[in-house]
Design a protein around this motif. Structure first.
Motif, PDB file in Angstrom:
ATOM      1  N   ASP A 202      54.486  13.309 -64.269  1.00  0.00           N
ATOM      2  CA  ASP A 202      53.484  12.828 -65.221  1.00  0.00           C
ATOM      3  C   ASP A 202      52.103  13.373 -64.873  1.00  0.00           C
ATOM      4  OD1 ASP A 202      55.433  11.434 -66.541  1.00  0.00           O
ATOM      5  OD2 ASP A 202      54.973   9.491 -65.615  1.00  0.00           O
ATOM      6  N   GLN A 203      51.797  13.354 -63.583  1.00  0.00           N
ATOM      7  CA  GLN A 203      50.497  13.887 -63.160  1.00  0.00           C
ATOM      8  C   GLN A 203      50.407  15.387 -63.441  1.00  0.00           C
ATOM      9  OE1 GLN A 203      50.140  12.819 -59.048  1.00  0.00           O
ATOM     10  NE2 GLN A 203      49.697  10.655 -59.479  1.00  0.00           N
ATOM     11  N   ALA A 204      51.510  16.102 -63.175  1.00  0.00           N
ATOM     12  CA  ALA A 204      51.505  17.539 -63.434  1.00  0.00           C
ATOM     13  C   ALA A 204      51.349  17.830 -64.923  1.00  0.00           C
ATOM     14  CB  ALA A 204      52.797  18.163 -62.905  1.00  0.00           C
ATOM     15  N   VAL A 205      52.065  17.072 -65.739  1.00  0.00           N
ATOM     16  CA  VAL A 205      51.947  17.281 -67.184  1.00  0.00           C
ATOM     17  C   VAL A 205      50.552  16.927 -67.665  1.00  0.00           C
ATOM     18  CG1 VAL A 205      52.781  16.450 -69.415  1.00  0.00           C
ATOM     19  CG2 VAL A 205      54.414  16.976 -67.602  1.00  0.00           C
ATOM     20  N   THR A 206      50.026  15.817 -67.130  1.00  0.00           N
ATOM     21  CA  THR A 206      48.675  15.428 -67.524  1.00  0.00           C
ATOM     22  C   THR A 206      47.660  16.497 -67.123  1.00  0.00           C
ATOM     23  OG1 THR A 206      49.243  13.089 -67.290  1.00  0.00           O
ATOM     24  CG2 THR A 206      46.914  13.640 -67.275  1.00  0.00           C
ATOM     25  N   GLY A 207      47.788  17.003 -65.903  1.00  0.00           N
ATOM     26  CA  GLY A 207      46.873  18.081 -65.470  1.00  0.00           C
ATOM     27  C   GLY A 207      47.051  19.333 -66.301  1.00  0.00           C
ATOM     28  N   ARG A 208      48.315  19.655 -66.618  1.00  0.00           N
ATOM     29  CA  ARG A 208      48.571  20.833 -67.454  1.00  0.00           C
ATOM     30  C   ARG A 208      47.953  20.682 -68.834  1.00  0.00           C
ATOM     31  NH1 ARG A 208      49.156  26.191 -67.523  1.00  0.00           N
ATOM     32  NH2 ARG A 208      50.450  26.875 -69.278  1.00  0.00           N
ATOM     33  N   GLN A 209      48.101  19.498 -69.418  1.00  0.00           N
ATOM     34  CA  GLN A 209      47.507  19.263 -70.729  1.00  0.00           C
ATOM     35  C   GLN A 209      45.987  19.333 -70.674  1.00  0.00           C
ATOM     36  OE1 GLN A 209      49.039  18.803 -73.736  1.00  0.00           O
ATOM     37  NE2 GLN A 209      50.940  19.360 -72.650  1.00  0.00           N
ATOM     38  N   HIS A 210      45.424  18.796 -69.612  1.00  0.00           N
ATOM     39  CA  HIS A 210      43.967  18.870 -69.470  1.00  0.00           C
ATOM     40  C   HIS A 210      43.498  20.321 -69.329  1.00  0.00           C
ATOM     41  CE1 HIS A 210      39.941  17.630 -68.349  1.00  0.00           C
ATOM     42  NE2 HIS A 210      40.025  18.387 -67.241  1.00  0.00           N
ATOM     43  N   GLN A 211      44.176  21.075 -68.499  1.00  0.00           N
ATOM     44  CA  GLN A 211      43.833  22.490 -68.333  1.00  0.00           C
ATOM     45  C   GLN A 211      44.048  23.259 -69.633  1.00  0.00           C
ATOM     46  OE1 GLN A 211      42.386  23.814 -65.649  1.00  0.00           O
ATOM     47  NE2 GLN A 211      42.213  25.798 -66.739  1.00  0.00           N
ATOM     48  N   LEU A 212      45.107  22.890 -70.340  1.00  0.00           N
ATOM     49  CA  LEU A 212      45.378  23.563 -71.611  1.00  0.00           C
ATOM     50  C   LEU A 212      44.280  23.295 -72.622  1.00  0.00           C
ATOM     51  CD1 LEU A 212      47.338  25.280 -73.280  1.00  0.00           C
ATOM     52  CD2 LEU A 212      48.550  23.175 -73.889  1.00  0.00           C
ATOM     53  N   ARG A 213      43.820  22.051 -72.653  1.00  0.00           N
ATOM     54  CA  ARG A 213      42.727  21.736 -73.564  1.00  0.00           C
ATOM     55  C   ARG A 213      41.462  22.506 -73.194  1.00  0.00           C
ATOM     56  NH1 ARG A 213      45.135  16.510 -73.330  1.00  0.00           N
ATOM     57  NH2 ARG A 213      43.737  15.927 -71.600  1.00  0.00           N
ATOM     58  N   LYS A 214      41.195  22.657 -71.881  1.00  0.00           N
ATOM     59  CA  LYS A 214      40.028  23.447 -71.459  1.00  0.00           C
ATOM     60  C   LYS A 214      40.187  24.910 -71.873  1.00  0.00           C
ATOM     61  CE  LYS A 214      38.197  23.091 -67.482  1.00  0.00           C
ATOM     62  NZ  LYS A 214      37.979  23.064 -66.032  1.00  0.00           N
ATOM     63  N   ASP A 215      41.396  25.425 -71.641  1.00  0.00           N
ATOM     64  CA  ASP A 215      41.638  26.818 -72.011  1.00  0.00           C
ATOM     65  C   ASP A 215      41.500  27.018 -73.523  1.00  0.00           C
ATOM     66  OD1 ASP A 215      42.098  27.287 -69.357  1.00  0.00           O
ATOM     67  OD2 ASP A 215      44.289  27.250 -69.520  1.00  0.00           O
ATOM     68  N   LEU A 216      42.009  26.061 -74.278  1.00  0.00           N
ATOM     69  CA  LEU A 216      41.899  26.167 -75.725  1.00  0.00           C
ATOM     70  C   LEU A 216      40.437  26.130 -76.163  1.00  0.00           C
ATOM     71  CD1 LEU A 216      44.880  23.897 -76.897  1.00  0.00           C
ATOM     72  CD2 LEU A 216      44.726  26.406 -76.990  1.00  0.00           C
ATOM     73  N   ALA A 217      39.690  25.253 -75.500  1.00  0.00           N
ATOM     74  CA  ALA A 217      38.264  25.178 -75.852  1.00  0.00           C
ATOM     75  C   ALA A 217      37.553  26.487 -75.531  1.00  0.00           C
ATOM     76  CB  ALA A 217      37.613  24.009 -75.114  1.00  0.00           C
ATOM     77  N   GLN A 218      37.854  27.059 -74.376  1.00  0.00           N
ATOM     78  CA  GLN A 218      37.233  28.327 -74.013  1.00  0.00           C
ATOM     79  C   GLN A 218      37.660  29.448 -74.961  1.00  0.00           C
ATOM     80  OE1 GLN A 218      38.193  29.067 -69.928  1.00  0.00           O
ATOM     81  NE2 GLN A 218      36.850  27.435 -69.136  1.00  0.00           N
ATOM     82  N   LEU A 219      38.968  29.472 -75.261  1.00  0.00           N
ATOM     83  CA  LEU A 219      39.447  30.501 -76.175  1.00  0.00           C
ATOM     84  C   LEU A 219      38.832  30.334 -77.570  1.00  0.00           C
ATOM     85  CD1 LEU A 219      43.218  30.640 -75.131  1.00  0.00           C
ATOM     86  CD2 LEU A 219      41.429  32.345 -74.662  1.00  0.00           C
ATOM     87  N   GLU A 220      38.686  29.077 -77.986  1.00  0.00           N
ATOM     88  CA  GLU A 220      38.070  28.840 -79.286  1.00  0.00           C
ATOM     89  C   GLU A 220      36.614  29.304 -79.283  1.00  0.00           C
ATOM     90  OE1 GLU A 220      37.968  27.780 -83.231  1.00  0.00           O
ATOM     91  OE2 GLU A 220      39.674  27.901 -81.863  1.00  0.00           O
ATOM     92  N   ALA A 221      35.949  29.032 -78.159  1.00  0.00           N
ATOM     93  CA  ALA A 221      34.555  29.493 -78.064  1.00  0.00           C
ATOM     94  C   ALA A 221      34.493  31.020 -78.063  1.00  0.00           C
ATOM     95  CB  ALA A 221      33.907  28.920 -76.810  1.00  0.00           C
ATOM     96  N   GLN A 222      35.385  31.638 -77.321  1.00  0.00           N
ATOM     97  CA  GLN A 222      35.426  33.104 -77.302  1.00  0.00           C
ATOM     98  C   GLN A 222      35.745  33.670 -78.689  1.00  0.00           C
ATOM     99  OE1 GLN A 222      38.208  34.190 -74.274  1.00  0.00           O
ATOM    100  NE2 GLN A 222      36.939  33.387 -72.567  1.00  0.00           N
ATOM    101  N   ARG A 223      36.713  32.980 -79.367  1.00  0.00           N
ATOM    102  CA  ARG A 223      37.050  33.458 -80.719  1.00  0.00           C
ATOM    103  C   ARG A 223      35.844  33.338 -81.649  1.00  0.00           C
ATOM    104  NH1 ARG A 223      38.034  31.864 -85.548  1.00  0.00           N
ATOM    105  NH2 ARG A 223      37.559  29.706 -84.995  1.00  0.00           N
ATOM    106  N   THR A 224      35.126  32.252 -81.533  1.00  0.00           N
ATOM    107  CA  THR A 224      33.952  32.055 -82.397  1.00  0.00           C
ATOM    108  C   THR A 224      32.890  33.118 -82.114  1.00  0.00           C
ATOM    109  OG1 THR A 224      34.391  29.668 -82.472  1.00  0.00           O
ATOM    110  CG2 THR A 224      32.183  30.402 -83.077  1.00  0.00           C
ATOM    111  N   ALA A 225      32.683  33.371 -80.815  1.00  0.00           N
ATOM    112  CA  ALA A 225      31.695  34.382 -80.445  1.00  0.00           C
ATOM    113  C   ALA A 225      32.132  35.771 -80.902  1.00  0.00           C
ATOM    114  CB  ALA A 225      31.455  34.364 -78.937  1.00  0.00           C
ATOM    115  N   ALA A 226      33.423  36.065 -80.725  1.00  0.00           N
ATOM    116  CA  ALA A 226      33.921  37.370 -81.148  1.00  0.00           C
ATOM    117  C   ALA A 226      33.843  37.529 -82.664  1.00  0.00           C
ATOM    118  CB  ALA A 226      35.368  37.533 -80.674  1.00  0.00           C
TER     119      ALA A 226
END
Length: 253
Positions: A202-226
């Motif tokens: 559960d902790q691993a999945v929770t951490g993975r989901q949190h990291q995934l949300r961060k990555d998605l946010a960064q990718l979304e920001a990069q996509r917006t900038a691009a």
């Protein structure tokens, strides 16, 4: 009262003496009338027992009753047949010489009872053994008495083995409880490990989901900038195209 009793005894005694001289043909009448004389011979305390009871005051305290106590009963021979103690060494010697016949045998744990027959003297031996060693031996010449002795010793051996029975039962119950405790502890350990594994996952999945949300946010920001940069580049290209087109002379058709 005493004078009345003395007069009664004297009258009955005189009557009895007179009856002693009756003829033989009046024997039946003499026997019937001699009963008062027999009663007169009794002591005053016995002949007047009813008067003594009536004269006792009603408020007299009752006699104390002696309490009963349990007494161990030893089997006695029926119909007066003799039962004797036998010498265990002699019986063992006869058994070693194959001079005894075994009728019945009962065994419980370390105790056993045997009903043995000695044909040479028509005797029966009832022996109680402890750890296959002869302990007590009774002898009789009556078969029914021997059977009664056998049943008595059988009950005695059963009582002696009650402790062994209880000990064996308790040992088995304790072993069963130990197995149940071990199984319960093992089950609890499996559940604890499963819960720990689930918690870690559960902790691993929770951490993975949190990291995934961060990555998605960064990718979304990069996509917006691009996308913004691409739009800017398109505008520049358009502007350059327009400038280049203005330098080309217009040729009419």
């Amino acid at each position: 009262m005493k004078n009345l009793l003395n007069m009664r005894r004297a009258a009955v005694s005189n009557g009895a003496a007179a009856h002693l001289h009756f003829p033989q043909q009046h024997a039946s009448q003499h026997a019937a009338e001699s009963e008062p004389a027999q009663l007169a011979d009794l002591p005053a305390s016995e002949s007047d027992a009813g008067a003594t009871i009536d004269e006792r005051p009603a408020s007299a305290p009752p006699r104390p009753v002696t309490p009963l106590h349990a007494v161990q009963v030893t089997p006695s021979a029926s119909n007066g047949r003799a039962v004797q103690l036998a010498d265990a060494n002699d019986v063992e010697r006869m058994a070693d010489d194959a001079a005894l016949k075994t009728f019945h045998t009962f065994r419980t744990f370390d105790y056993s009872v045997s009903l043995l027959f000695y044909p040479k003297e028509l005797k029966y031996f009832v022996a109680l053994f402890q750890e296959d060693r002869m302990w007590r031996v009774l002898t009789t010449s009556d078969m029914n008495t021997a059977r009664q002795l056998f049943h008595h010793m059988q009950e005695q051996a059963t009582r002696l083995a009650d402790g062994e029975t209880r000990r064996l039962q308790l040992e088995a119950q304790n072993e069963q409880l130990k197995r149940l405790i071990a199984e319960s502890e093992a089950h609890a350990e499996r559940l604890r490990r499963g819960l720990q594994r689930t918690t870690e996952q559960d902790q691993a999945v929770t951490g993975r989901q949190h990291q995934l949300r961060k990555d998605l946010a960064q990718l979304e920001a990069q996509r917006t900038a691009a996308q913004a940069q691409l739009n800017k580049a398109h505008r520049q290209v358009h502007q350059l195209n327009v400038a280049n087109n203005e330098a080309i002379p217009h040729i009419p058709r």
